[in-house]
Design a protein around this motif. Structure first.
Motif, PDB file in Angstrom:
ATOM      1  N   TYR A 176     154.401 135.078  57.009  1.00 26.24           N
ATOM      2  CA  TYR A 176     153.935 134.271  55.868  1.00 26.24           C
ATOM      3  C   TYR A 176     153.031 135.134  54.987  1.00 26.24           C
ATOM      4  O   TYR A 176     152.424 136.107  55.457  1.00 26.24           O
ATOM      5  CB  TYR A 176     153.172 133.025  56.345  1.00 26.24           C
ATOM      6  N   THR A 177     152.964 134.733  53.709  1.00 22.77           N
ATOM      7  CA  THR A 177     152.109 135.424  52.747  1.00 22.77           C
ATOM      8  C   THR A 177     151.372 134.392  51.912  1.00 22.77           C
ATOM      9  O   THR A 177     152.007 133.509  51.297  1.00 22.77           O
ATOM     10  CB  THR A 177     152.934 136.343  51.823  1.00 22.77           C
ATOM     11  N   TRP A 178     150.052 134.482  51.891  1.00 25.17           N
ATOM     12  CA  TRP A 178     149.231 133.657  51.011  1.00 25.17           C
ATOM     13  C   TRP A 178     148.933 134.417  49.724  1.00 25.17           C
ATOM     14  O   TRP A 178     148.739 135.648  49.750  1.00 25.17           O
ATOM     15  CB  TRP A 178     147.920 133.282  51.702  1.00 25.17           C
ATOM     16  N   PRO A 179     148.861 133.728  48.595  1.00 29.49           N
ATOM     17  CA  PRO A 179     148.590 134.443  47.334  1.00 29.49           C
ATOM     18  C   PRO A 179     147.230 135.107  47.300  1.00 29.49           C
ATOM     19  O   PRO A 179     147.060 136.110  46.626  1.00 29.49           O
ATOM     20  CB  PRO A 179     148.722 133.352  46.268  1.00 29.49           C
ATOM     21  N   GLY A 180     146.268 134.560  48.014  1.00 28.20           N
ATOM     22  CA  GLY A 180     144.970 135.236  48.152  1.00 28.20           C
ATOM     23  C   GLY A 180     144.098 135.127  46.933  1.00 28.20           C
ATOM     24  O   GLY A 180     143.989 134.070  46.299  1.00 28.20           O
ATOM     25  N   HIS A 181     143.478 136.246  46.558  1.00 32.44           N
ATOM     26  CA  HIS A 181     142.484 136.283  45.489  1.00 32.44           C
ATOM     27  C   HIS A 181     142.917 137.271  44.415  1.00 32.44           C
ATOM     28  O   HIS A 181     143.706 138.182  44.662  1.00 32.44           O
ATOM     29  CB  HIS A 181     141.112 136.711  46.032  1.00 32.44           C
ATOM     30  N   ARG A 182     142.350 137.091  43.252  1.00 30.84           N
ATOM     31  CA  ARG A 182     142.534 138.081  42.197  1.00 30.84           C
ATOM     32  C   ARG A 182     141.640 139.290  42.463  1.00 30.84           C
ATOM     33  O   ARG A 182     140.524 139.160  42.936  1.00 30.84           O
ATOM     34  CB  ARG A 182     142.190 137.478  40.829  1.00 30.84           C
ATOM     35  N   ASN A 183     142.149 140.464  42.150  1.00 29.63           N
ATOM     36  CA  ASN A 183     141.404 141.733  42.257  1.00 29.63           C
ATOM     37  C   ASN A 183     141.124 142.161  43.684  1.00 29.63           C
ATOM     38  O   ASN A 183     140.342 143.083  43.894  1.00 29.63           O
ATOM     39  CB  ASN A 183     140.079 141.669  41.489  1.00 29.63           C
ATOM     40  N   GLY A 184     141.698 141.512  44.668  1.00 30.41           N
ATOM     41  CA  GLY A 184     141.549 141.983  46.037  1.00 30.41           C
ATOM     42  C   GLY A 184     140.762 141.057  46.928  1.00 30.41           C
ATOM     43  O   GLY A 184     140.033 140.168  46.473  1.00 30.41           O
ATOM     44  N   VAL A 185     140.895 141.281  48.244  1.00 34.76           N
ATOM     45  CA  VAL A 185     140.212 140.497  49.276  1.00 34.76           C
ATOM     46  C   VAL A 185     139.178 141.399  49.941  1.00 34.76           C
ATOM     47  O   VAL A 185     139.463 142.561  50.265  1.00 34.76           O
ATOM     48  CB  VAL A 185     141.211 139.960  50.317  1.00 34.76           C
ATOM     49  N   SER A 186     137.990 140.866  50.172  1.00 37.01           N
ATOM     50  CA  SER A 186     136.896 141.665  50.739  1.00 37.01           C
ATOM     51  C   SER A 186     136.633 141.367  52.207  1.00 37.01           C
ATOM     52  O   SER A 186     136.103 142.227  52.920  1.00 37.01           O
ATOM     53  CB  SER A 186     135.613 141.435  49.937  1.00 37.01           C
ATOM     54  N   ALA A 187     136.955 140.164  52.716  1.00 41.13           N
ATOM     55  CA  ALA A 187     136.664 139.829  54.114  1.00 41.13           C
ATOM     56  C   ALA A 187     137.588 138.712  54.570  1.00 41.13           C
ATOM     57  O   ALA A 187     137.984 137.839  53.784  1.00 41.13           O
ATOM     58  CB  ALA A 187     135.209 139.418  54.292  1.00 41.13           C
ATOM     59  N   LEU A 188     137.937 138.742  55.883  1.00 37.71           N
ATOM     60  CA  LEU A 188     138.746 137.707  56.531  1.00 37.71           C
ATOM     61  C   LEU A 188     138.060 137.293  57.826  1.00 37.71           C
ATOM     62  O   LEU A 188     137.646 138.144  58.602  1.00 37.71           O
ATOM     63  CB  LEU A 188     140.158 138.215  56.835  1.00 37.71           C
ATOM     64  N   ARG A 189     137.968 135.976  58.070  1.00 34.11           N
ATOM     65  CA  ARG A 189     137.356 135.463  59.287  1.00 34.11           C
ATOM     66  C   ARG A 189     138.157 134.264  59.786  1.00 34.11           C
ATOM     67  O   ARG A 189     138.343 133.279  59.064  1.00 34.11           O
ATOM     68  CB  ARG A 189     135.895 135.036  59.037  1.00 34.11           C
ATOM     69  N   PHE A 190     138.618 134.348  61.054  1.00 37.08           N
ATOM     70  CA  PHE A 190     139.251 133.197  61.682  1.00 37.08           C
ATOM     71  C   PHE A 190     138.189 132.185  62.110  1.00 37.08           C
ATOM     72  O   PHE A 190     137.029 132.546  62.347  1.00 37.08           O
ATOM     73  CB  PHE A 190     140.073 133.637  62.898  1.00 37.08           C
ATOM     74  N   PHE A 191     138.626 130.924  62.194  1.00 35.42           N
ATOM     75  CA  PHE A 191     137.730 129.890  62.690  1.00 35.42           C
ATOM     76  C   PHE A 191     137.304 130.242  64.119  1.00 35.42           C
ATOM     77  O   PHE A 191     138.148 130.620  64.943  1.00 35.42           O
ATOM     78  CB  PHE A 191     138.433 128.525  62.662  1.00 35.42           C
ATOM     79  N   PRO A 192     136.009 130.175  64.446  1.00 38.31           N
ATOM     80  CA  PRO A 192     135.528 130.631  65.763  1.00 38.31           C
ATOM     81  C   PRO A 192     136.258 129.937  66.919  1.00 38.31           C
ATOM     82  O   PRO A 192     136.472 128.720  66.905  1.00 38.31           O
ATOM     83  CB  PRO A 192     134.038 130.272  65.738  1.00 38.31           C
ATOM     84  N   LYS A 193     136.679 130.753  67.866  1.00 39.90           N
ATOM     85  CA  LYS A 193     137.290 130.359  69.132  1.00 39.90           C
ATOM     86  C   LYS A 193     138.687 129.780  68.962  1.00 39.90           C
ATOM     87  O   LYS A 193     139.613 130.173  69.689  1.00 39.90           O
ATOM     88  CB  LYS A 193     136.415 129.340  69.879  1.00 39.90           C
ATOM     89  N   HIS A 194     138.920 128.891  68.002  1.00 41.56           N
ATOM     90  CA  HIS A 194     140.204 128.198  67.900  1.00 41.56           C
ATOM     91  C   HIS A 194     141.180 128.936  66.981  1.00 41.56           C
ATOM     92  O   HIS A 194     142.345 129.094  67.319  1.00 41.56           O
ATOM     93  CB  HIS A 194     139.998 126.764  67.411  1.00 41.56           C
ATOM     94  N   GLY A 195     140.748 129.332  65.814  1.00 39.52           N
ATOM     95  CA  GLY A 195     141.591 130.101  64.905  1.00 39.52           C
ATOM     96  C   GLY A 195     142.616 129.298  64.148  1.00 39.52           C
ATOM     97  O   GLY A 195     143.607 129.875  63.662  1.00 39.52           O
ATOM     98  N   HIS A 196     142.441 127.972  64.019  1.00 45.11           N
ATOM     99  CA  HIS A 196     143.427 127.186  63.261  1.00 45.11           C
ATOM    100  C   HIS A 196     143.177 127.242  61.760  1.00 45.11           C
ATOM    101  O   HIS A 196     144.022 126.798  60.973  1.00 45.11           O
ATOM    102  CB  HIS A 196     143.412 125.726  63.745  1.00 45.11           C
ATOM    103  N   LEU A 197     142.034 127.796  61.344  1.00 47.25           N
ATOM    104  CA  LEU A 197     141.694 127.965  59.931  1.00 47.25           C
ATOM    105  C   LEU A 197     141.346 129.421  59.678  1.00 47.25           C
ATOM    106  O   LEU A 197     140.870 130.130  60.571  1.00 47.25           O
ATOM    107  CB  LEU A 197     140.522 127.056  59.535  1.00 47.25           C
ATOM    108  N   LEU A 198     141.562 129.842  58.453  1.00 47.30           N
ATOM    109  CA  LEU A 198     141.265 131.213  58.042  1.00 47.30           C
ATOM    110  C   LEU A 198     140.400 131.168  56.784  1.00 47.30           C
ATOM    111  O   LEU A 198     140.749 130.498  55.803  1.00 47.30           O
ATOM    112  CB  LEU A 198     142.554 132.001  57.758  1.00 47.30           C
ATOM    113  N   LEU A 199     139.280 131.867  56.839  1.00 49.00           N
ATOM    114  CA  LEU A 199     138.353 131.935  55.708  1.00 49.00           C
ATOM    115  C   LEU A 199     138.451 133.325  55.083  1.00 49.00           C
ATOM    116  O   LEU A 199     138.439 134.338  55.797  1.00 49.00           O
ATOM    117  CB  LEU A 199     136.917 131.669  56.175  1.00 49.00           C
ATOM    118  N   SER A 200     138.552 133.354  53.769  1.00 48.04           N
ATOM    119  CA  SER A 200     138.676 134.630  53.057  1.00 48.04           C
ATOM    120  C   SER A 200     137.730 134.642  51.865  1.00 48.04           C
ATOM    121  O   SER A 200     137.449 133.599  51.260  1.00 48.04           O
ATOM    122  CB  SER A 200     140.112 134.846  52.574  1.00 48.04           C
ATOM    123  N   SER A 201     137.247 135.826  51.538  1.00 48.08           N
ATOM    124  CA  SER A 201     136.400 136.028  50.360  1.00 48.08           C
ATOM    125  C   SER A 201     137.022 137.117  49.511  1.00 48.08           C
ATOM    126  O   SER A 201     137.616 138.064  50.036  1.00 48.08           O
ATOM    127  CB  SER A 201     134.978 136.420  50.773  1.00 48.08           C
TER     128      SER A 201
END
Length: 579
Positions: A282-307
């Protein structure tokens, strides 16, 4: 007598150079006690020049004539050997020497740069009948208003000086090199005096976000660059939900860990054996000008946080529809780092606008705001459950600041680094933490003690922007900017393990994240060419390297519960999901 007379006749007549010369015709020189020096001795020019007396000579070695004594002194133009900067021979012709003072030229040049007019050097303003147009060049009206005075004679009034002083920025502190209070001195700029207050200055403009269809119609917030420098730049925080449904049929939000999957997301991470991913799923469109950090939801990982570098933080769903769930908007510049709490209900975001904000993951509300006045490079919550109300911030002014979430005050400062702090990693059962900096060193600190207990530095050591802790807690892997990944001990003996060095990726110039698989079997990182690299932890051999992005791969993270799922992101703005 006849013989003697005949001999005299033969002596008087002779042949010289083929011509008959009579000896009687030669002049007879008078006899003196001191012989006269013949002038024929000075026919040689070099010899005559050598006999010229010096000014300092008190004794003359020969008898000079009156003409020699009375002739003018002839010598070099620069008797002391001083070099001249005047150009005599030029391509356009011969440059004549002008009687124009350098100080006068500087004054007139400053007058023209500041006042807009100056005197015409080709005319003489002292002559009567000369018009102002011939005397001055530039703004003639301003020259008449100032009566032709130059920059040294034109004095501003007290009101003008006061207004001019208010327009100029503060000189700053001489001991500060970076940030708002950095020393500017004579280089302080002038700003426009018609600047509105920061509250009136914020303007919101709506524009189409072309990143994804879910964000269509989203409003963008812009802050003008003339905002006050006394306070960090900030804007009003807001959030937007992009998912299809906020609640499920039981009234639960996306924070609920799904149980209708083939994998158990509630077990402890690292219990299963991990493998290297082989394909993109799978591919998410993400952010403009690049992604600086990726963090999975602690322990479970069903969510993904990006900056991203667009100043936004986004939350993605890793299962079901894999859609964009929520956007958190409140920063005006690139978001450098993000960090979840242990329960995942709150997270921190740090951006280059000198702002650190605490968000509610479920509602998107901004709970608290923190700022040190400097750009934060990294943030980290204390992993202990009883210390989740405190976090550390590594800033660009060489300090690590410890904040209290409840009070919002600074609890402790760690200030022994000589460069910007790049990473913070808790080690030794969270009793200590390691920090890396641009000063190419690693320092180990005790919690709440502003004295480093260990200092690691080497002349051949480079800066290490990212660090990852091994799942067993005994080692840390640091991405070095000399295209290597170094390993250091994370227990009592904080030493480099020189037998474990990982090579094969190009990371010079990029802060590329390094990560371990949940079971600790593999070490993964990115490449400036967009490659994803995987090494075996025991043998340090590269197991896999494949093209993941078109531009540099800056972020990589392993799913805490899956056996081979990895997410990557780079400067192309896309987030790829691999299995």
């Amino acid at each position: 007598m006849s013989e003697s007379s005949s001999e005299k006749t033969e002596m008087k007549e002779g042949e010289v150079d083929g011509a008959l010369v009579s000896l009687a015709s030669l002049p007879t020189l008078p006899r003196h006690a001191m012989p006269q020096i013949s002038t024929f001795a000075f026919n040689d020019v070099a010899q005559s020049q050598s006999l010229i007396p010096k000014v300092t000579d008190k004794v003359i070695a020969y008898n000079p004539t009156y003409e020699e004594l009375s002739r003018p002194f002839v010598g070099p133009a620069n008797p002391k050997g001083e070099s001249t900067l005047k150009r005599k021979n030029m391509l356009t012709g011969y440059a004549e020497e002008q009687a124009y003072n350098d100080a006068v030229f500087r004054v007139q040049h400053r007058s023209f740069q500041t006042l807009g007019y100056t005197r015409d050097p080709s005319t003489k303003p002292t002559l009567e009948g000369t018009s102002d147009e011939a005397v001055f060049v530039g703004d003639l009206q301003k020259a008449k208003m100032n009566e032709g005075r130059d920059i040294l004679n034109v004095k501003a009034s007290r009101t003008e000086l006061k207004d001019l002083k208010q327009k100029r920025q503060k000189k700053g502190d001489a001991g500060v090199l970076d940030g708002e209070d950095a020393y500017k001195g004579p280089w302080a700029r002038y700003t426009d005096s018609n600047v509105e207050s920061p509250e009136e200055e914020e303007s919101f403009s709506s524009e189409e976000d072309s990143v994804s269809e879910e964000e269509e119609g989203e409003e963008e917030t812009t802050v003008t660059s003339t905002q006050s420098k006394k306070e960090p730049q900030s804007k009003k925080e807001r959030t937007q939900f992009h998912g299809s449904n906020l609640y499920d049929y039981l009234g639960r939000t996306y924070m609920h860990v799904p149980r209708d999957l083939n994998v158990n997301l509630n077990k402890e991470p690292g219990e299963q054996d991990c493998f290297i991913p082989k394909r993109r799923i799978y591919t998410w469109p993400g952010h403009r000008n690049g992604v600086s950090a990726l963090r999975f939801f602690p322990k479970h990982g069903h969510l993904l946080l990006s900056s991203g570098m667009d100043g936004k933080v986004k939350l993605w769903d890793c299962y079901h529809d894999r859609e964009l769930l929520r956007s958190y908007m409140g920063h005006t510049r690139t978001v450098k780092d993000i960090c979840f709490k242990n329960d995942g209900r709150q997270f921190l975001s740090a951006a280059y606008d000198s702002q650190i904000k605490l968000w509610d993951t479920e509602t998107g509300q901004c709970i608290s705001r923190f700022s040190t006045g400097k750009s934060p490079n990294c943030i980290k919550f204390n992993p202990d459950d009883d210390k989740q109300d405190q976090f550390l911030v590594g800033t660009s002014d060489k300090k690590i600041i410890q904040f209290d979430v409840n009070s919002g005050e600074v609890v402790q400062e760690y200030d022994h680094h000589l460069g910007a702090v790049n990473s913070i990693t808790f080690v030794d059962d969270n009793r200590r933490f390691m920090t890396t900096s641009d000063d190419k060193s690693i320092r180990v600190w005790e919690w709440q003690i502003n004295v480093p207990i260990k200092f690691i530095a080497d002349p051949q050591q480079h800066s290490m922007p990212t660090v990852a802790l091994h799942p067993n807690g005994k080692y840390v892997a640091a991405q070095s900017l000399d295209n290597q990944i170094l390993v250091f001990g994370a227990t009592d003996r904080f030493r480099q393990n020189r037998k474990k060095v990982f090579r094969g990726n190009n990371c010079a110039g990029y802060a590329i994240q390094v990560e371990f698989s949940p079971d600790g079997q593999f070490l993964m990182s990115g490449d400036s060419g967009g490659y994803a690299c995987f090494w075996d932890w025991k043998s340090t051999q590269m197991k896999s390297k494949f093209k993941a992005h078109e531009k540099a791969l800056t972020c990589i993270a392993a799913h805490p519960q899956e056996t081979s799922k990895v997410v990557t992101a780079g400067l192309d703005g896309k987030i790829n999901y691999w299995d």
